[in-house]
Design an enzyme around this catalytic site. Structure first.
Site, short mmCIF file in Angstrom:
data_model
loop_
_atom_site.label_atom_id
_atom_site.label_comp_id
_atom_site.label_asym_id
_atom_site.label_seq_id
_atom_site.Cartn_x
_atom_site.Cartn_y
_atom_site.Cartn_z
N PHE A 140 0.86 -1.18 0.00
CA PHE A 140 0.00 0.00 0.00
C PHE A 140 0.89 1.23 0.00
O PHE A 140 1.76 1.38 0.86
CB PHE A 140 -0.93 0.02 1.22
CG PHE A 140 -1.92 1.15 1.20
CD1 PHE A 140 -3.13 1.01 0.54
CD2 PHE A 140 -1.63 2.36 1.82
CE1 PHE A 140 -4.04 2.06 0.49
CE2 PHE A 140 -2.54 3.41 1.78
CZ PHE A 140 -3.75 3.26 1.11
N ASP A 225 9.26 2.72 1.34
CA ASP A 225 8.08 3.41 1.83
C ASP A 225 8.02 3.18 3.34
O ASP A 225 7.61 2.11 3.80
CB ASP A 225 6.83 2.86 1.13
CG ASP A 225 5.53 3.46 1.66
OD1 ASP A 225 5.56 4.06 2.76
OD2 ASP A 225 4.50 3.31 0.99
N LYS A 254 2.89 10.04 8.38
CA LYS A 254 2.22 9.54 9.59
C LYS A 254 2.87 10.05 10.88
O LYS A 254 2.63 11.18 11.29
CB LYS A 254 2.16 8.01 9.55
CG LYS A 254 1.10 7.48 8.55
CD LYS A 254 0.88 6.00 8.69
CE LYS A 254 -0.15 5.44 7.73
NZ LYS A 254 -1.54 5.73 8.08
#
Length: 405
Positions: A140, A225, A254
C-alpha cells in the site's frame, strides 16, 4: 460568532461523501493514550490514528510547538522558504542516510514524489525505455492514482479508467519472483520494510538485501516506503536501520507530524538533482506549522530512551496477547516490530478482523485491522504501561465477545 451546529453521526451521512463508514461514536478529546467521546465515555487508544499519533494525543511538546508557531507564520508557499522547514530538513539529513529532503503533506504525496523522481532520474540517465516500476502484492503506497496503481491491491485502483503503465508486482519476501520481472528497463523497486495494510508483514533481511543487490545489478533505485514504519515505530528512527540495507529514496509521513499532516521524501544529492526547478511541487508542502510540529515530534522521538522504550512496550504487548491467546485461542501468530504489531487470526476466525475491531470499540478500546485476517495495533510510542495493561483487559473482553457471537 459561528452558528452552532449540533454534530451527530447521522449528520455525517447527510453532508459527507460516503467513501467512509466511521464508527457510531464521535471522539471529542484526547490526552495521552486515552480518548473521550461526545457522551464522555473513555477509550484506550491502541490505534494511534493508524500509526500517526506517535506521541499520543495533545503531547505537551507538540502543543507548545504548534501554539508558538501559530503566533508567527502559517503559510508562505514555496515561492519562499521558511525556518521550520529548513531546521526539520537539517535534522532529517543529520539522522539518516539522506542528503536532501522534499516536503509534502501526506504519505501518498511523498510516494508520488519518489516515483516521479525515479522516473525522471532514469529518463535523464538512461533514456525513455527505462521506466518500469516494480512493487509487491499486498503493498500500500497511497490513494493518488499513481500510488494506488503501484500499490499491490487492485481493488483500490480498479474502476477509475486507464491506469498508469509500466508497473509490475512481485511477491513480497520472494526474491525469485522479483528477479523474474527485473531487467535493464527497471527504474525502481518500491517496498515497505514492514508491509502495513497488507497484514503487518516484516521484510526478511535476506530478502531486503536481495532487493538491494538486484537494484544495484540493474541500475534501479530502491525506494523504501516508511510512511507507516518510520519515525520510531519499529524501535529505530527508521526501519531500514535494523539492517545494513540502505535505500536510495525513503518516504516518511504519519508519525513524522505526530498528528499534524506532513510528509517527506528523503534521498541523496545526486538523485535529488533530477527534480530541477519546476519539475514537481506542492502548495502546502514544507508549511511552517507542519514543520514546526514535526521538528518537535522528531526531537522528542529520536532519543535512545524513547526508541528503547518502544521495544520494551513491544514485549509487554506480546506477553499480554500471548496470555489472551492461551485462554481463547484465536491467533495463529503475532508479527511486526515495535509498536506496529499484527495479531493474525487462526483458521477458525479467518476473515473476521472487523468483528474484533468492532467488539474492541464496544469494550472501550480503539484497535485497527490490516486486511480481513489481522488485528493491527499501532499505539503511541510512549503509551504508559498501565494503559497497555488496561487496554489488553478490554481487548480480552472483546475477544470473548466475538467468541460468544
Amino acid at each position: 460568532m459561528a452558528e452552532h451546529i449540533q454534530v451527530t453521526r447521522a449528520l455525517f451521512d447527510e453532508v459527507m461523501v460516503p467513501n467512509y463508514a466511521p464508527a457510531p461514536i464521535i471522539p471529542v478529546r484526547g490526552q495521552g493514550s486515552r480518548v473521550w467521546d461526545q457522551a464522555g465515555r473513555e477509550y484506550v487508544d491502541f490505534a494511534g490514528g493508524i500509526a500517526v499519533n506517535a506521541l499520543g494525543h495533545c503531547h505537551p511538546a507538540l502543543v507548545s510547538a504548534l501554539k508558538e508557531q501559530a503566533d508567527k507564520l502559517w503559510h508562505l508557499s514555496n515561492v519562499m522558504t521558511n525556518e521550520p522547514a529548513i531546521r526539520l530538513a537539517q535534522k532529517l539529513v543529520d539522522s539518516t542516510f539522506a542528503e536532501k529532503v522534499y516536503f509534502a503533506n501526506s504519505g501518498a504525496e511523498a510516494n508520488e514524489a519518489a516515483l516521479k523522481l525515479a522516473r525522471r532520474w532514469a529518463l535523464d540517465n538512461f533514456g525513455a525505455q527505462k521506466q518500469q516500476i516494480i512493487s509487491f502484492g499486498k503493498s500500500f503506497h497511497g490513494r493518488t492514482f499513481f500510488t494506488v496503481t503501484v500499490g499491490g491491491q487492485a481493488a483500490y485502483s480498479d474502476g477509475f479508467g486507464p491506469k498508469p503503465g509500466a508497473i509490475d508486482h512481485a511477491e513480497y519476501n520472494n526474491l525469485e519472483s522479483l528477479k523474474a520481472l527485473m531487467s535493464d528497463n527497471t527504474c525502481a523497486v518500491i517496498l515497505e520494510p514492514v508491509q502495513g495494510e497488507g497484514g503487518i508483514i516484516p521484510g526478511e533481511v535476506a530478502f531486503l538485501q536481495g532487493v538491494r543487490d538486484l537494484c544495484n545489478q540493474f541500475n534501479a533505485l530502491m525506494i523504501y516506503d516508511e510512511v507507516q514504519s518510520g519515525v520510531g515505530r519499529t524501535g529505530k528512527l527508521y526501519a531500514y536501520m535494523h539492517s545494513n540495507v540502505v535505500p536510495d529514496i525513503l518516504t516518511t509521513a504519519k508519525s513524522l507530524g505526530g498528528g499534524f499532516p506532513v510528509g517527506a521524501m528523503l534521498t541523496t544529492t545526486a538523485i535529488a538533482s533530477h527534480l530541477k526547478v519546476g519539475t514537481h511541487g506542492s502548495t502546502y508542502g514544507g508549511n511552517p506549522l507542519a514543520c514546526a510540529v514535526a521538528e518537535a515530534a522528531l526531537d522528542t522521538i529520536n532519543q535512545p530512551a524513547v526508541l528503547n522504550g518502544v521495544l520494551e512496550r513491544e514485549q509487554l504487548f506480546r506477553r499480554e496477547l500471548a496470555a489472551i491467546n492461551e485462554k481463547h485461542n484465536v491467533f495463529s501468530t503475532v508479527r511486526g516490530q515495535g509498536m506496529l504489531l499484527g495479531a493474525v487470526l487462526n483458521d477458525e476466525f479467518k476473515g473476521r478482523s472487523r468483528d474484533f475491531f468492532l467488539a474492541a470499540a464496544d469494550q472501550g478500546l480503539f484497535a485497527l485491522v490490516a486486511g480481513p485476517d489481522v488485528v493491527r495495533f499501532a499505539p503511541s510510542l510512549v503509551i504508559p504501561e498501565a494503559d497497555i495493561i488496561e487496554g489488553m483487559k478490554r481487548f480480552e473482553k472483546a475477544v470473548a465477545q466475538v467468541k460468544q457471537g
